[in-house]
Scaffold this motif. Sequence first.
Motif, PDB file in Angstrom:
ATOM      1  N   PRO A 295       3.891   8.136   2.786  1.00  0.00           N
ATOM      2  CA  PRO A 295       5.319   8.021   2.477  1.00  0.00           C
ATOM      3  C   PRO A 295       5.892   9.308   1.891  1.00  0.00           C
TER       4      PRO A 295
ATOM      5  N   TRP B 181       7.375  -1.576   1.821  1.00  0.00           N
ATOM      6  CA  TRP B 181       7.439  -0.247   1.215  1.00  0.00           C
ATOM      7  C   TRP B 181       8.260  -0.231  -0.065  1.00  0.00           C
TER       8      TRP B 181
ATOM      9  N   ARG C 111       5.907  -1.524  -2.653  1.00  0.00           N
ATOM     10  CA  ARG C 111       4.933  -0.476  -2.967  1.00  0.00           C
ATOM     11  C   ARG C 111       5.565   0.581  -3.868  1.00  0.00           C
TER      12      ARG C 111
END
Length: 141
Positions: A5, A80, A83
């Motif tokens: 990412p 995401w 996360r």
Amino acid sequence: MNMQPSWPLTLYYDGDCPLCAREIKLLRQRADVQRLCLVDISVNDFHPESVGYSRETLQNLLHARFADGQWVTGLDATLWSWRAAGLGHWATPLTWPALRPLFELGYRLFCRLRPHLDWLPHPDASRRCKDATCDVSKKSR
């Protein structure tokens, strides 16, 4: 989804949705702004053309964009964002191939029902009330 990412992740959410607002409240409490930026698409001064999508598209499916410009949508945007907030262990089942089709089906169902859930209590209802009156009308779009 195996990728490195590029933080921060910008999550575009509908602040008028009571369930969405509850999730955002949790993410906001946990996330560092260096990893997660939250953008409410329901406010009047949000201009969807600035991100290349229509407001309707953003309302119909959760969208998030990494700093490098890569977009993730739907369950991947959820995964995401969790996360980014340090809650990835709770979202890990979204990565399990055997369960992913079931989660996708559930997410699509939620997306269809979400516009009809405005009767649920909103976590920010008290902030919407001022001077002994509450503005519960829909914001102009």
